[in-house]
Design a protein around this motif. Structure first.
Motif, PDB file in Angstrom:
ATOM      1  N   SER A  66       0.820  -1.213   0.000  1.00 12.10           N
ATOM      2  CA  SER A  66       0.000   0.000   0.000  1.00 12.10           C
ATOM      3  C   SER A  66       0.855   1.265   0.000  1.00 12.10           C
ATOM      4  CB  SER A  66      -0.959   0.028   1.192  1.00 12.10           C
ATOM      5  OG  SER A  66      -1.818  -1.089   1.172  1.00 12.10           O
ATOM      6  N   GLU A  67       2.125   1.110  -0.356  1.00  9.38           N
ATOM      7  CA  GLU A  67       3.015   2.261  -0.467  1.00  9.38           C
ATOM      8  C   GLU A  67       2.707   3.023  -1.751  1.00  9.38           C
ATOM      9  OE1 GLU A  67       5.418   3.451   1.398  1.00  9.38           O
ATOM     10  OE2 GLU A  67       5.746   1.919   2.920  1.00  9.38           O
ATOM     11  N   GLN A  68       2.704   4.352  -1.671  1.00  6.29           N
ATOM     12  CA  GLN A  68       2.468   5.154  -2.869  1.00  6.29           C
ATOM     13  C   GLN A  68       3.702   5.108  -3.761  1.00  6.29           C
ATOM     14  OE1 GLN A  68       1.178   9.157  -2.168  1.00  6.29           O
ATOM     15  NE2 GLN A  68       0.596   9.481  -4.290  1.00  6.29           N
ATOM     16  N   LEU A  69       3.478   4.868  -5.045  1.00  4.80           N
ATOM     17  CA  LEU A  69       4.578   4.781  -6.001  1.00  4.80           C
ATOM     18  C   LEU A  69       4.853   6.146  -6.621  1.00  4.80           C
ATOM     19  CD1 LEU A  69       3.507   1.510  -7.843  1.00  4.80           C
ATOM     20  CD2 LEU A  69       5.355   1.747  -6.179  1.00  4.80           C
ATOM     21  N   PRO A  70       6.098   6.425  -6.952  1.00  7.51           N
ATOM     22  CA  PRO A  70       6.444   7.712  -7.573  1.00  7.51           C
ATOM     23  C   PRO A  70       6.209   7.694  -9.079  1.00  7.51           C
ATOM     24  CG  PRO A  70       8.422   6.436  -7.245  1.00  7.51           C
ATOM     25  CD  PRO A  70       7.300   5.608  -6.671  1.00  7.51           C
ATOM     26  N   VAL A  71       5.071   7.148  -9.504  1.00  4.63           N
ATOM     27  CA  VAL A  71       4.741   7.054 -10.926  1.00  4.63           C
ATOM     28  C   VAL A  71       3.262   7.394 -11.117  1.00  4.63           C
ATOM     29  CG1 VAL A  71       6.499   5.318 -11.431  1.00  4.63           C
ATOM     30  CG2 VAL A  71       4.225   4.594 -10.745  1.00  4.63           C
ATOM     31  N   THR A  72       2.931   7.786 -12.328  1.00  7.86           N
ATOM     32  CA  THR A  72       1.547   8.092 -12.690  1.00  7.86           C
ATOM     33  C   THR A  72       0.931   6.896 -13.407  1.00  7.86           C
ATOM     34  OG1 THR A  72       2.147   8.975 -14.862  1.00  7.86           O
ATOM     35  CG2 THR A  72       2.179  10.516 -12.975  1.00  7.86           C
ATOM     36  N   ILE A  73      -0.374   6.951 -13.613  1.00  7.92           N
ATOM     37  CA  ILE A  73      -1.043   5.874 -14.336  1.00  7.92           C
ATOM     38  C   ILE A  73      -0.529   5.801 -15.765  1.00  7.92           C
ATOM     39  CG2 ILE A  73      -2.987   7.336 -15.003  1.00  7.92           C
ATOM     40  CD1 ILE A  73      -3.086   3.552 -14.152  1.00  7.92           C
ATOM     41  N   ASP A  74      -0.175   6.942 -16.345  1.00  8.46           N
ATOM     42  CA  ASP A  74       0.369   6.940 -17.712  1.00  8.46           C
ATOM     43  C   ASP A  74       1.739   6.260 -17.752  1.00  8.46           C
ATOM     44  OD1 ASP A  74      -1.834   8.204 -18.779  1.00  8.46           O
ATOM     45  OD2 ASP A  74      -0.973  10.216 -18.603  1.00  8.46           O
ATOM     46  N   GLU A 121      13.769   1.859 -13.730  1.00  8.41           N
ATOM     47  CA  GLU A 121      14.626   1.869 -12.542  1.00  8.41           C
ATOM     48  C   GLU A 121      14.226   2.944 -11.532  1.00  8.41           C
ATOM     49  OE1 GLU A 121      18.693   2.045 -13.741  1.00  8.41           O
ATOM     50  OE2 GLU A 121      18.611   0.130 -14.805  1.00  8.41           O
ATOM     51  N   ALA A 122      12.992   3.439 -11.616  1.00  8.08           N
ATOM     52  CA  ALA A 122      12.523   4.430 -10.641  1.00  8.08           C
ATOM     53  C   ALA A 122      12.094   3.790  -9.337  1.00  8.08           C
ATOM     54  CB  ALA A 122      11.369   5.235 -11.229  1.00  8.08           C
ATOM     55  N   VAL A 123      11.725   2.511  -9.377  1.00  7.62           N
ATOM     56  CA  VAL A 123      11.252   1.810  -8.187  1.00  7.62           C
ATOM     57  C   VAL A 123      12.014   0.504  -8.042  1.00  7.62           C
ATOM     58  CG1 VAL A 123       9.268   0.752  -7.044  1.00  7.62           C
ATOM     59  CG2 VAL A 123       8.953   2.818  -8.409  1.00  7.62           C
ATOM     60  N   LEU A 124      12.537   0.281  -6.851  1.00  6.65           N
ATOM     61  CA  LEU A 124      13.280  -0.944  -6.567  1.00  6.65           C
ATOM     62  C   LEU A 124      12.502  -1.778  -5.558  1.00  6.65           C
ATOM     63  CD1 LEU A 124      17.038  -1.401  -6.009  1.00  6.65           C
ATOM     64  CD2 LEU A 124      15.483  -2.219  -4.238  1.00  6.65           C
ATOM     65  N   PHE A 125      12.302  -3.053  -5.881  1.00  3.11           N
ATOM     66  CA  PHE A 125      11.659  -4.001  -4.983  1.00  3.11           C
ATOM     67  C   PHE A 125      12.730  -4.991  -4.507  1.00  3.11           C
ATOM     68  CE2 PHE A 125       8.516  -2.660  -8.064  1.00  3.11           C
ATOM     69  CZ  PHE A 125       7.379  -2.407  -7.316  1.00  3.11           C
ATOM     70  N   ALA A 126      12.776  -5.245  -3.214  1.00  3.67           N
ATOM     71  CA  ALA A 126      13.739  -6.204  -2.685  1.00  3.67           C
ATOM     72  C   ALA A 126      13.067  -7.099  -1.661  1.00  3.67           C
ATOM     73  CB  ALA A 126      14.916  -5.477  -2.047  1.00  3.67           C
ATOM     74  N   SER A 127      13.508  -8.343  -1.587  1.00  2.41           N
ATOM     75  CA  SER A 127      12.945  -9.287  -0.631  1.00  2.41           C
ATOM     76  C   SER A 127      14.005 -10.285  -0.220  1.00  2.41           C
ATOM     77  CB  SER A 127      11.758 -10.021  -1.247  1.00  2.41           C
ATOM     78  OG  SER A 127      11.170 -10.901  -0.320  1.00  2.41           O
ATOM     79  N   SER A 128      13.886 -10.771   1.008  1.00  2.00           N
ATOM     80  CA  SER A 128      14.767 -11.848   1.443  1.00  2.00           C
ATOM     81  C   SER A 128      14.223 -13.170   0.918  1.00  2.00           C
ATOM     82  CB  SER A 128      14.869 -11.879   2.968  1.00  2.00           C
ATOM     83  OG  SER A 128      13.595 -12.036   3.568  1.00  2.00           O
ATOM     84  N   VAL A 129      15.133 -14.051   0.531  1.00  2.00           N
ATOM     85  CA  VAL A 129      14.764 -15.397   0.086  1.00  2.00           C
ATOM     86  C   VAL A 129      14.709 -16.271   1.333  1.00  2.00           C
ATOM     87  CG1 VAL A 129      15.457 -17.393  -1.296  1.00  2.00           C
ATOM     88  CG2 VAL A 129      15.845 -15.059  -2.158  1.00  2.00           C
ATOM     89  N   THR A 130      13.537 -16.831   1.615  1.00  2.00           N
ATOM     90  CA  THR A 130      13.352 -17.536   2.883  1.00  2.00           C
ATOM     91  C   THR A 130      13.146 -19.038   2.724  1.00  2.00           C
ATOM     92  OG1 THR A 130      10.961 -17.133   2.869  1.00  2.00           O
ATOM     93  CG2 THR A 130      12.358 -15.466   3.910  1.00  2.00           C
ATOM     94  N   GLY A 131      13.298 -19.561   1.514  1.00  2.00           N
ATOM     95  CA  GLY A 131      13.162 -20.996   1.353  1.00  2.00           C
ATOM     96  C   GLY A 131      12.858 -21.379  -0.084  1.00  2.00           C
ATOM     97  N   TYR A 132      12.501 -22.641  -0.256  1.00  2.00           N
ATOM     98  CA  TYR A 132      12.126 -23.123  -1.581  1.00  2.00           C
ATOM     99  C   TYR A 132      11.242 -24.357  -1.448  1.00  2.00           C
ATOM    100  CZ  TYR A 132      15.544 -26.896  -0.997  1.00  2.00           C
ATOM    101  OH  TYR A 132      16.234 -27.985  -0.529  1.00  2.00           O
ATOM    102  N   HIS A 133      10.510 -24.638  -2.516  1.00  2.00           N
ATOM    103  CA  HIS A 133       9.778 -25.891  -2.700  1.00  2.00           C
ATOM    104  C   HIS A 133      10.234 -26.490  -4.023  1.00  2.00           C
ATOM    105  CE1 HIS A 133       6.066 -24.939   0.043  1.00  2.00           C
ATOM    106  NE2 HIS A 133       7.089 -25.408   0.723  1.00  2.00           N
ATOM    107  N   GLN A 134      10.735 -27.691  -3.990  1.00  2.00           N
ATOM    108  CA  GLN A 134      11.123 -28.400  -5.212  1.00  2.00           C
ATOM    109  C   GLN A 134       9.975 -29.311  -5.625  1.00  2.00           C
ATOM    110  OE1 GLN A 134      14.411 -28.492  -7.032  1.00  2.00           O
ATOM    111  NE2 GLN A 134      12.913 -29.307  -8.468  1.00  2.00           N
ATOM    112  N   TRP A 135       9.293 -28.944  -6.704  1.00  2.00           N
ATOM    113  CA  TRP A 135       8.205 -29.748  -7.256  1.00  2.00           C
ATOM    114  C   TRP A 135       8.745 -30.504  -8.471  1.00  2.00           C
ATOM    115  CZ3 TRP A 135       3.076 -29.877  -5.525  1.00  2.00           C
ATOM    116  CH2 TRP A 135       2.707 -28.912  -4.574  1.00  2.00           C
TER     117      TRP A 135
END
Length: 310
Positions: free
Chosen positions: A163-171, A263-277
């Motif tokens: 729910s963070e506001q992004l520094p971009v417009t709909i266009d 490159e105006a918005v950066l998303f980062a996440s920790s890798v917390t596991g995996y499922h091998q199917w």
């Protein structure tokens, strides 16, 4: 790039059903039979396999509800709930040659904004309003182009999960959705997932492992180090798969990073596991804004849109 924007988590979906041009989501209208029955049966089979992972204990005996993701997308969301509380979800896509594929799944509530907005039949598909009669629309292009847009253009766009506001417009959002670079990534992903090995079935959860979530911004290796994945190929997919499995089993920290909107918005996440199917690896990504939420996304999709760092 401010710190508030940087702390956006890697969030939400479409994965294998990718297209250029914003699509609306209609997530509160039930799917029609026979698709609903087929999808429910598939989800039940996957739930039985996932029961081997203690992290998915809340899914046992959960109620399954199927919802279409919007007109023309041929994708559905299956919500799992226990006593009216959401505990997880599947995203399922139809494939051209028949059958279905699992695009993504995850634990705990995943679209907090839907809790305060309800679909109104008088509005366009994918449009919602809340108790104050404020309207909103949800747009999905791929896992990292997923936004909430208020009818009040001055309010701008919000990242769906945080729910963070992004520094971009709909266009700017629409331009990103129709960009040539996105089309190129989509073509690469389609070529890779057409490979027999990359698209193996999900009949058996062969193995899984987890590490504790950590602050993805406590260290920023993407500023000083090369990523683990450089080229988009089946060979690199298999190499990266082995690296991720080994790192998780050794309790090493990995991060996943993707940049959008030129490159105006950066998303980062920790890798917390995996499922091998069988032959497919689904990588677990934390959602920093929601401590118990975890998203499992195919490695092939993550390779298409971002990079892993040690």
């Amino acid at each position: 790039m401010n710190a508030r924007t940087k702390k956006l988590a890697v969030l939400f979906v479409l994965t294998l059903t990718l297209f250029a041009g914003a699509k609306h989501m209609n997530a509160e209208a039930p799917a029609e039979a026979p698709a609903e029955q087929q999808l429910t049966e598939l989800a039940e089979q996957w739930c039985k396999q996932l029961a081997a992972d203690p992290s998915f204990a809340t899914w046992r005996g959960a109620k399954l509800s199927v919802y279409p993701l919007g007109p023309g997308t041929h994708s559905w969301m299956v919500i799992l709930s226990q006593q009216e509380e959401r505990v997880g979800y599947f995203i399922i896509h139809a494939v051209e040659n028949g059958g279905y594929t699992l695009g993504e799944y995850g634990l705990d509530p995943y679209i907090s904004l839907l809790d305060s907005f309800e679909q109104q039949t008088s509005l366009l598909p994918g449009t919602y309003s809340n108790e104050n009669n404020e309207a909103a629309a949800f747009y999905y292009i791929h896992p990292f182009l997923a936004v909430y847009a208020s009818n009040n253009a001055a309010e701008g766009l919000y990242e769906l999960f945080s729910s963070e506001q992004l520094p971009v417009t709909i266009d700017q959002f629409k331009a990103e959705a129709q960009s040539s670079s996105l089309k190129a990534k989509q073509a690469e992903l389609q070529a890779l997932t057409n490979n027999k090995i990359a698209t193996a079935g999900l009949s058996r959860l062969a193995s899984f492992a987890h590490v504790e979530p950590f602050d993805s911004f406590s260290s920023m290796p993407w500023l000083t180090k090369a990523s683990l994945n450089q080229n988009y190929s089946l060979k690199e997919l298999n190499i990266l798969k082995a690296q991720i499995i080994k790192a998780i089993q050794k309790d090493e920290q990995l991060r996943y990073v993707t940049e959008q909107y030129k490159e105006a918005v950066l998303f980062a996440s920790s890798v917390t596991g995996y499922h091998q199917w069988d032959e497919q690896l689904y990588v677990a990504l934390s959602v920093p804004e929601h401590q118990t939420a975890v998203r499992y996304i195919p490695l092939s999709v993550l390779m298409a849109y971002g990079h892993f760092y040690r």
